[in-house]
Design a protein around this motif. Structure first.
Motif, PDB file in Angstrom:
ATOM      1  N   SER A   1     115.475  83.030   2.659  1.00  0.00           N
ATOM      2  CA  SER A   1     114.848  82.326   3.773  1.00  0.00           C
ATOM      3  C   SER A   1     114.511  83.249   4.938  1.00  0.00           C
ATOM      4  O   SER A   1     114.054  82.774   5.972  1.00  0.00           O
ATOM      5  CB  SER A   1     115.748  81.188   4.249  1.00  0.00           C
ATOM      6  OG  SER A   1     116.946  81.698   4.774  1.00  0.00           O
ATOM      7  N   SER A   2     114.709  84.551   4.772  1.00  0.00           N
ATOM      8  CA  SER A   2     114.356  85.473   5.855  1.00  0.00           C
ATOM      9  C   SER A   2     112.840  85.676   5.883  1.00  0.00           C
ATOM     10  O   SER A   2     112.162  85.608   4.869  1.00  0.00           O
ATOM     11  CB  SER A   2     115.076  86.809   5.685  1.00  0.00           C
ATOM     12  OG  SER A   2     114.582  87.491   4.556  1.00  0.00           O
ATOM     13  N   LYS A   3     112.322  85.900   7.072  1.00  0.00           N
ATOM     14  CA  LYS A   3     110.868  86.017   7.236  1.00  0.00           C
ATOM     15  C   LYS A   3     110.245  87.157   6.422  1.00  0.00           C
ATOM     16  O   LYS A   3     109.211  86.939   5.811  1.00  0.00           O
ATOM     17  CB  LYS A   3     110.523  86.159   8.710  1.00  0.00           C
ATOM     18  CG  LYS A   3     110.615  84.854   9.442  1.00  0.00           C
ATOM     19  CD  LYS A   3     109.511  84.757  10.459  1.00  0.00           C
ATOM     20  CE  LYS A   3     109.674  83.477  11.220  1.00  0.00           C
ATOM     21  NZ  LYS A   3     108.699  82.499  10.852  1.00  0.00           N
ATOM     22  N   PRO A   4     110.822  88.356   6.376  1.00  0.00           N
ATOM     23  CA  PRO A   4     110.183  89.407   5.579  1.00  0.00           C
ATOM     24  C   PRO A   4     110.094  89.053   4.089  1.00  0.00           C
ATOM     25  O   PRO A   4     109.080  89.330   3.446  1.00  0.00           O
ATOM     26  CB  PRO A   4     111.078  90.629   5.795  1.00  0.00           C
ATOM     27  CG  PRO A   4     111.767  90.383   7.084  1.00  0.00           C
ATOM     28  CD  PRO A   4     111.949  88.902   7.162  1.00  0.00           C
ATOM     29  N   VAL A   5     111.122  88.421   3.568  1.00  0.00           N
ATOM     30  CA  VAL A   5     111.104  88.038   2.150  1.00  0.00           C
ATOM     31  C   VAL A   5     110.081  86.947   1.918  1.00  0.00           C
ATOM     32  O   VAL A   5     109.341  86.975   0.924  1.00  0.00           O
ATOM     33  CB  VAL A   5     112.509  87.599   1.687  1.00  0.00           C
ATOM     34  CG1 VAL A   5     112.472  87.034   0.285  1.00  0.00           C
ATOM     35  CG2 VAL A   5     113.474  88.772   1.765  1.00  0.00           C
ATOM     36  N   LEU A   6     109.980  85.984   2.834  1.00  0.00           N
ATOM     37  CA  LEU A   6     108.990  84.922   2.689  1.00  0.00           C
ATOM     38  C   LEU A   6     107.570  85.472   2.761  1.00  0.00           C
ATOM     39  O   LEU A   6     106.689  85.052   2.002  1.00  0.00           O
ATOM     40  CB  LEU A   6     109.198  83.850   3.758  1.00  0.00           C
ATOM     41  CG  LEU A   6     110.407  82.953   3.565  1.00  0.00           C
ATOM     42  CD1 LEU A   6     110.588  82.044   4.774  1.00  0.00           C
ATOM     43  CD2 LEU A   6     110.277  82.141   2.296  1.00  0.00           C
ATOM     44  N   TRP A   7     107.334  86.432   3.650  1.00  0.00           N
ATOM     45  CA  TRP A   7     106.009  87.044   3.721  1.00  0.00           C
ATOM     46  C   TRP A   7     105.686  87.794   2.435  1.00  0.00           C
ATOM     47  O   TRP A   7     104.562  87.734   1.934  1.00  0.00           O
ATOM     48  CB  TRP A   7     105.897  87.990   4.919  1.00  0.00           C
ATOM     49  CG  TRP A   7     105.513  87.279   6.166  1.00  0.00           C
ATOM     50  CD1 TRP A   7     106.298  87.026   7.243  1.00  0.00           C
ATOM     51  CD2 TRP A   7     104.242  86.686   6.459  1.00  0.00           C
ATOM     52  NE1 TRP A   7     105.597  86.328   8.180  1.00  0.00           N
ATOM     53  CE2 TRP A   7     104.332  86.103   7.731  1.00  0.00           C
ATOM     54  CE3 TRP A   7     103.038  86.608   5.762  1.00  0.00           C
ATOM     55  CZ2 TRP A   7     103.253  85.445   8.321  1.00  0.00           C
ATOM     56  CZ3 TRP A   7     101.972  85.938   6.354  1.00  0.00           C
ATOM     57  CH2 TRP A   7     102.084  85.372   7.612  1.00  0.00           C
ATOM     58  N   PHE A   8     106.675  88.525   1.906  1.00  0.00           N
ATOM     59  CA  PHE A   8     106.453  89.243   0.652  1.00  0.00           C
ATOM     60  C   PHE A   8     106.135  88.266  -0.474  1.00  0.00           C
ATOM     61  O   PHE A   8     105.183  88.467  -1.233  1.00  0.00           O
ATOM     62  CB  PHE A   8     107.679  90.084   0.282  1.00  0.00           C
ATOM     63  CG  PHE A   8     107.564  90.699  -1.081  1.00  0.00           C
ATOM     64  CD1 PHE A   8     106.747  91.789  -1.288  1.00  0.00           C
ATOM     65  CD2 PHE A   8     108.246  90.164  -2.160  1.00  0.00           C
ATOM     66  CE1 PHE A   8     106.617  92.353  -2.553  1.00  0.00           C
ATOM     67  CE2 PHE A   8     108.123  90.711  -3.420  1.00  0.00           C
ATOM     68  CZ  PHE A   8     107.311  91.813  -3.617  1.00  0.00           C
ATOM     69  N   LEU A   9     106.925  87.199  -0.601  1.00  0.00           N
ATOM     70  CA  LEU A   9     106.681  86.213  -1.657  1.00  0.00           C
ATOM     71  C   LEU A   9     105.312  85.566  -1.504  1.00  0.00           C
ATOM     72  O   LEU A   9     104.590  85.374  -2.493  1.00  0.00           O
ATOM     73  CB  LEU A   9     107.772  85.131  -1.629  1.00  0.00           C
ATOM     74  CG  LEU A   9     109.136  85.531  -2.151  1.00  0.00           C
ATOM     75  CD1 LEU A   9     110.131  84.407  -1.896  1.00  0.00           C
ATOM     76  CD2 LEU A   9     109.065  85.852  -3.628  1.00  0.00           C
ATOM     77  N   PHE A  10     104.949  85.244  -0.276  1.00  0.00           N
ATOM     78  CA  PHE A  10     103.661  84.605  -0.033  1.00  0.00           C
ATOM     79  C   PHE A  10     102.509  85.521  -0.423  1.00  0.00           C
ATOM     80  O   PHE A  10     101.630  85.137  -1.211  1.00  0.00           O
ATOM     81  CB  PHE A  10     103.556  84.198   1.437  1.00  0.00           C
ATOM     82  CG  PHE A  10     102.210  83.670   1.819  1.00  0.00           C
ATOM     83  CD1 PHE A  10     101.766  82.462   1.321  1.00  0.00           C
ATOM     84  CD2 PHE A  10     101.388  84.374   2.679  1.00  0.00           C
ATOM     85  CE1 PHE A  10     100.518  81.965   1.670  1.00  0.00           C
ATOM     86  CE2 PHE A  10     100.148  83.885   3.030  1.00  0.00           C
ATOM     87  CZ  PHE A  10      99.711  82.679   2.533  1.00  0.00           C
ATOM     88  N   LEU A  11     102.505  86.737   0.091  1.00  0.00           N
ATOM     89  CA  LEU A  11     101.381  87.639  -0.148  1.00  0.00           C
ATOM     90  C   LEU A  11     101.325  88.151  -1.582  1.00  0.00           C
ATOM     91  O   LEU A  11     100.255  88.177  -2.201  1.00  0.00           O
ATOM     92  CB  LEU A  11     101.440  88.814   0.832  1.00  0.00           C
ATOM     93  CG  LEU A  11     101.235  88.434   2.292  1.00  0.00           C
ATOM     94  CD1 LEU A  11     101.461  89.640   3.193  1.00  0.00           C
ATOM     95  CD2 LEU A  11      99.852  87.848   2.508  1.00  0.00           C
ATOM     96  N   PHE A  12     102.453  88.561  -2.137  1.00  0.00           N
ATOM     97  CA  PHE A  12     102.476  89.088  -3.501  1.00  0.00           C
ATOM     98  C   PHE A  12     102.030  88.033  -4.507  1.00  0.00           C
ATOM     99  O   PHE A  12     101.178  88.276  -5.359  1.00  0.00           O
ATOM    100  CB  PHE A  12     103.873  89.606  -3.854  1.00  0.00           C
ATOM    101  CG  PHE A  12     103.976  90.111  -5.261  1.00  0.00           C
ATOM    102  CD1 PHE A  12     103.478  91.350  -5.594  1.00  0.00           C
ATOM    103  CD2 PHE A  12     104.556  89.332  -6.245  1.00  0.00           C
ATOM    104  CE1 PHE A  12     103.555  91.821  -6.896  1.00  0.00           C
ATOM    105  CE2 PHE A  12     104.637  89.789  -7.552  1.00  0.00           C
ATOM    106  CZ  PHE A  12     104.135  91.040  -7.880  1.00  0.00           C
TER     107      PHE A  12
END
Length: 63
Positions: A6-17
């Protein structure tokens, strides 16, 4: 593990990748397999994107 996901960097990675894979999958893999890969990755990307839009504050991992 929940705090990490639920951390923002991981969510951004999951979203973009997953968004990039969803867009590229039908061109890289032809047929039903490419379409189903695009749908699956698109669902994951939408889930991560919705979590980012909810604006939930990221939890800090302690310990």
């Amino acid at each position: 593990m929940k705090a990490l996901l639920s951390s923002k960097p991981v969510l951004w990675f999951l979203f973009l990748f997953n968004l990039v894979v969803a867009v590229a999958a039908p061109f890289a893999v032809h047929g039903t397999q490419g379409v189903m890969t695009a749908v699956g990755m698109g669902v994951v990307s939408l889930g991560a994107g919705s979590a980012l839009l909810r604006g939930r504050p990221a939890r800090r991992v302690t310990g």
